[in-house]
Write a protein that holds these residues in place. Sequence first.
Motif, PDB file in Angstrom:
ATOM      1  N   GLY A  25      -0.034  -4.317  16.870  1.00  0.00           N
ATOM      2  CA  GLY A  25      -1.265  -5.027  17.181  1.00  0.00           C
ATOM      3  C   GLY A  25      -2.032  -5.459  15.949  1.00  0.00           C
ATOM      4  O   GLY A  25      -3.028  -6.172  16.065  1.00  0.00           O
ATOM      5  N   VAL A  26      -1.604  -5.021  14.760  1.00  0.00           N
ATOM      6  CA  VAL A  26      -2.214  -5.422  13.487  1.00  0.00           C
ATOM      7  C   VAL A  26      -1.164  -6.242  12.745  1.00  0.00           C
ATOM      8  O   VAL A  26      -0.183  -5.704  12.226  1.00  0.00           O
ATOM      9  N   ASP A  27      -1.355  -7.548  12.699  1.00  0.00           N
ATOM     10  CA  ASP A  27      -0.329  -8.446  12.167  1.00  0.00           C
ATOM     11  C   ASP A  27      -0.018  -8.169  10.702  1.00  0.00           C
ATOM     12  O   ASP A  27       1.141  -8.235  10.288  1.00  0.00           O
ATOM     13  N   GLU A  28      -1.037  -7.881   9.903  1.00  0.00           N
ATOM     14  CA  GLU A  28      -0.794  -7.659   8.480  1.00  0.00           C
ATOM     15  C   GLU A  28       0.027  -6.396   8.244  1.00  0.00           C
ATOM     16  O   GLU A  28       0.842  -6.352   7.332  1.00  0.00           O
ATOM     17  N   LEU A  29      -0.184  -5.365   9.041  1.00  0.00           N
ATOM     18  CA  LEU A  29       0.629  -4.159   8.915  1.00  0.00           C
ATOM     19  C   LEU A  29       2.045  -4.400   9.406  1.00  0.00           C
ATOM     20  O   LEU A  29       3.016  -3.903   8.817  1.00  0.00           O
ATOM     21  N   ASP A  30       2.193  -5.178  10.484  1.00  0.00           N
ATOM     22  CA  ASP A  30       3.535  -5.514  10.974  1.00  0.00           C
ATOM     23  C   ASP A  30       4.310  -6.304   9.935  1.00  0.00           C
ATOM     24  O   ASP A  30       5.535  -6.178   9.829  1.00  0.00           O
ATOM     25  N   ARG A  31       3.619  -7.132   9.167  1.00  0.00           N
ATOM     26  CA  ARG A  31       4.286  -7.904   8.118  1.00  0.00           C
ATOM     27  C   ARG A  31       4.935  -6.977   7.087  1.00  0.00           C
ATOM     28  O   ARG A  31       6.071  -7.189   6.651  1.00  0.00           O
ATOM     29  N   VAL A  32       4.204  -5.931   6.695  1.00  0.00           N
ATOM     30  CA  VAL A  32       4.738  -5.006   5.692  1.00  0.00           C
ATOM     31  C   VAL A  32       5.824  -4.120   6.280  1.00  0.00           C
ATOM     32  O   VAL A  32       6.814  -3.798   5.613  1.00  0.00           O
ATOM     33  N   LEU A  33       5.661  -3.709   7.538  1.00  0.00           N
ATOM     34  CA  LEU A  33       6.642  -2.827   8.170  1.00  0.00           C
ATOM     35  C   LEU A  33       7.944  -3.549   8.512  1.00  0.00           C
ATOM     36  O   LEU A  33       8.957  -2.889   8.762  1.00  0.00           O
ATOM     37  N   GLY A  34       7.928  -4.865   8.532  1.00  0.00           N
ATOM     38  CA  GLY A  34       9.134  -5.597   8.890  1.00  0.00           C
ATOM     39  C   GLY A  34       9.194  -5.960  10.356  1.00  0.00           C
ATOM     40  O   GLY A  34      10.289  -6.106  10.908  1.00  0.00           O
ATOM     41  N   GLY A  35       8.036  -6.102  11.008  1.00  0.00           N
ATOM     42  CA  GLY A  35       7.994  -6.480  12.412  1.00  0.00           C
ATOM     43  C   GLY A  35       7.264  -5.489  13.288  1.00  0.00           C
ATOM     44  O   GLY A  35       6.867  -5.821  14.399  1.00  0.00           O
ATOM     45  N   GLY A  36       7.100  -4.279  12.851  1.00  0.00           N
ATOM     46  CA  GLY A  36       6.411  -3.270  13.652  1.00  0.00           C
ATOM     47  C   GLY A  36       7.002  -1.895  13.411  1.00  0.00           C
ATOM     48  O   GLY A  36       7.731  -1.656  12.436  1.00  0.00           O
ATOM     49  N   LEU A  37       6.683  -0.966  14.315  1.00  0.00           N
ATOM     50  CA  LEU A  37       7.152   0.407  14.219  1.00  0.00           C
ATOM     51  C   LEU A  37       8.421   0.590  15.027  1.00  0.00           C
ATOM     52  O   LEU A  37       8.483   0.218  16.205  1.00  0.00           O
ATOM     53  N   VAL A  38       9.429   1.146  14.402  1.00  0.00           N
ATOM     54  CA  VAL A  38      10.697   1.436  15.059  1.00  0.00           C
ATOM     55  C   VAL A  38      10.599   2.809  15.728  1.00  0.00           C
ATOM     56  O   VAL A  38      10.080   3.757  15.128  1.00  0.00           O
ATOM     57  N   PRO A  39      11.052   2.965  16.980  1.00  0.00           N
ATOM     58  CA  PRO A  39      11.020   4.289  17.612  1.00  0.00           C
ATOM     59  C   PRO A  39      11.791   5.320  16.789  1.00  0.00           C
ATOM     60  O   PRO A  39      12.924   5.093  16.379  1.00  0.00           O
ATOM     61  N   GLY A  40      11.158   6.447  16.533  1.00  0.00           N
ATOM     62  CA  GLY A  40      11.761   7.493  15.715  1.00  0.00           C
ATOM     63  C   GLY A  40      11.503   7.365  14.234  1.00  0.00           C
ATOM     64  O   GLY A  40      11.899   8.245  13.469  1.00  0.00           O
ATOM     65  N   ALA A  41      10.847   6.292  13.808  1.00  0.00           N
ATOM     66  CA  ALA A  41      10.581   6.091  12.385  1.00  0.00           C
ATOM     67  C   ALA A  41       9.372   6.910  11.954  1.00  0.00           C
ATOM     68  O   ALA A  41       8.417   7.086  12.707  1.00  0.00           O
ATOM     69  N   VAL A  42       9.411   7.395  10.725  1.00  0.00           N
ATOM     70  CA  VAL A  42       8.321   8.162  10.136  1.00  0.00           C
ATOM     71  C   VAL A  42       7.800   7.375   8.943  1.00  0.00           C
ATOM     72  O   VAL A  42       8.563   7.069   8.015  1.00  0.00           O
ATOM     73  N   VAL A  43       6.510   7.055   8.962  1.00  0.00           N
ATOM     74  CA  VAL A  43       5.880   6.231   7.942  1.00  0.00           C
ATOM     75  C   VAL A  43       4.861   7.084   7.199  1.00  0.00           C
ATOM     76  O   VAL A  43       4.044   7.770   7.828  1.00  0.00           O
ATOM     77  N   LEU A  44       4.909   7.044   5.883  1.00  0.00           N
ATOM     78  CA  LEU A  44       3.957   7.751   5.035  1.00  0.00           C
ATOM     79  C   LEU A  44       3.024   6.725   4.403  1.00  0.00           C
ATOM     80  O   LEU A  44       3.466   5.831   3.690  1.00  0.00           O
ATOM     81  N   LEU A  45       1.719   6.860   4.669  1.00  0.00           N
ATOM     82  CA  LEU A  45       0.703   5.974   4.110  1.00  0.00           C
ATOM     83  C   LEU A  45      -0.118   6.769   3.112  1.00  0.00           C
ATOM     84  O   LEU A  45      -0.771   7.751   3.474  1.00  0.00           O
ATOM     85  N   ALA A  46      -0.093   6.354   1.856  1.00  0.00           N
ATOM     86  CA  ALA A  46      -0.781   7.068   0.788  1.00  0.00           C
ATOM     87  C   ALA A  46      -1.840   6.167   0.183  1.00  0.00           C
ATOM     88  O   ALA A  46      -1.680   4.943   0.120  1.00  0.00           O
ATOM     89  N   GLY A  47      -2.918   6.791  -0.280  1.00  0.00           N
ATOM     90  CA  GLY A  47      -3.996   6.038  -0.898  1.00  0.00           C
ATOM     91  C   GLY A  47      -5.086   6.969  -1.390  1.00  0.00           C
ATOM     92  O   GLY A  47      -5.136   8.149  -1.027  1.00  0.00           O
ATOM     93  N   GLU A  48      -5.966   6.437  -2.222  1.00  0.00           N
ATOM     94  CA  GLU A  48      -7.053   7.223  -2.784  1.00  0.00           C
ATOM     95  C   GLU A  48      -8.083   7.554  -1.715  1.00  0.00           C
ATOM     96  O   GLU A  48      -8.190   6.870  -0.697  1.00  0.00           O
ATOM     97  N   PRO A  49      -8.881   8.622  -1.929  1.00  0.00           N
ATOM     98  CA  PRO A  49      -9.928   8.958  -0.952  1.00  0.00           C
ATOM     99  C   PRO A  49     -10.961   7.849  -0.833  1.00  0.00           C
ATOM    100  O   PRO A  49     -11.387   7.254  -1.820  1.00  0.00           O
ATOM    101  N   GLY A  50     -11.353   7.555   0.403  1.00  0.00           N
ATOM    102  CA  GLY A  50     -12.379   6.556   0.654  1.00  0.00           C
ATOM    103  C   GLY A  50     -11.906   5.121   0.646  1.00  0.00           C
ATOM    104  O   GLY A  50     -12.727   4.206   0.779  1.00  0.00           O
ATOM    105  N   VAL A  51     -10.596   4.887   0.514  1.00  0.00           N
ATOM    106  CA  VAL A  51     -10.111   3.512   0.449  1.00  0.00           C
ATOM    107  C   VAL A  51     -10.014   2.883   1.830  1.00  0.00           C
ATOM    108  O   VAL A  51      -9.974   1.654   1.956  1.00  0.00           O
TER     109      VAL A  51
END
Length: 474
Positions: free
Chosen positions: A79-105
């Motif tokens: 439902g978030v097009d910009e995130l789907d662009r980075v993921l390659g189309g969306g979330l694959v069932p069974g896939a594990v995604v790690l999102l890292a970033g600084e505090p407060g970002v």
Amino acid sequence: MAARSSSRSSAKDRPSYRCTECGWTTAKWLGRCPECQAWGTVEEYGAPAVRTTAPGRVTSAALPIGQVDGRQATARGTGVDELDRVLGGGLVPGAVVLLAGEPGVGKSTLLLDVAAKAASEEHRTLYITGEESASQVRLRADRIGALSDHLYLAAETDLAAVLGHLDSVKPSLLVLDSVQTVASPEIDGAPGGMAQVREVAGALIRASKERGMSTLLVGHVTKDGAIAGPRLLEHLVDVVLQFEGDRHARLRLVRGVKNRYGATDEVGCFELHDEGITGLADPSGLFLTRRDEPVPGTCLTVTLEGRRPLVAEVQALTVDSQIPSPRRTTSGLETSRVSMMLAVLEQRGRISALGKRDIYSATVGGVKLSEPAADLAVALALASAASDTPLPKNLVAIGEVGLAGEVRRVTGVQRRLAEAARLGFTHALVPGDPGRIPDGMRVLEVADIGDALRMLPRRRERGEKARVEADDRS
């Protein structure tokens, strides 16, 4: 024989020592663990028994690869097009995604929005928070409008409780914020330690694969920007995303560091504001300052963030220095690249007024320009500020500048020119052989910094002085 068997049994019963943080073992006690460099974490425990793995029952029979059903790995949009662009189309069932970033970002804000938009009657979403209470997350959801009847929320820091929620809710998407706050009572060590992070991530990865459930894990970063915890965590997950952005700017970027289901050179752009976070399909407007007339010390360039071309503005300002050592201040630009451009302008461009002046250079909108393709724009902005003459309007400069003053070719010139033409720019300075030129754009090929500096109009100081004297006489 008796003596030999007794020596073997005594060696087997000899105590060992293990680090409670990372699990490193040794035969003698040490005050500091050589593996994780933690002090006072090496404790005594019984010698591990020698175990062997016997063949067991298989969970599913091996099939020829052509008979494997690939439809089960079809990506589902978040439902978030910009995130789907980075993921390659969306979330694959069974896939594990790690999102890292600084505090407060804005990691929690983004994932809460994703959790609400991905929730539906057929696909439930479970949001586990370990850093905040459930009421605090609810307040954020009210503020950004991330409410859904199929979005379930729980505050847990125990791994067993998280697995229990999975059995009761049976979600299609799990969001855990963050993996460093959840701990298992079966493993020694504090939450966030190497052993705990490895155990928690391993348990959730196994649950995701068994249930066909997509999982989004939030990870902390260290002071130097690297993902905290063991590097094994990055190897275990399927996708690693880096969430970047200056907390004083509105722009946020999501970069793909690792992706088993798509390319890693895609970048998602977001804008963080009071009402939440929204995707930017056309983020170039954040990096430009619209003016009726050109201003000295400004130059536009086109940078590539992954595959995406973005038009950015470079600004420079030079003033007389009041101290023996002039200041050199940069924001959004690499200080070393700016210093190189100053040396090239002084030696190859014959501009001697820069050495004894304070120089300030920056970008607009919080964008960071690190690629060499912005060298030509930085050099022209500095030269424009030094001569107090503006560059022509609707001009972009693209190219890498060498120490000999030559302008070198860069990748993706055609994509950069197409983006500049789409935004209404009509003139461009590029290295030789730029390829296909968009319609309506005039491109000037420059071989060195001297050719580029000719774009600066000469100041008509004598004409202005004569006009002022004539006015005084009248």
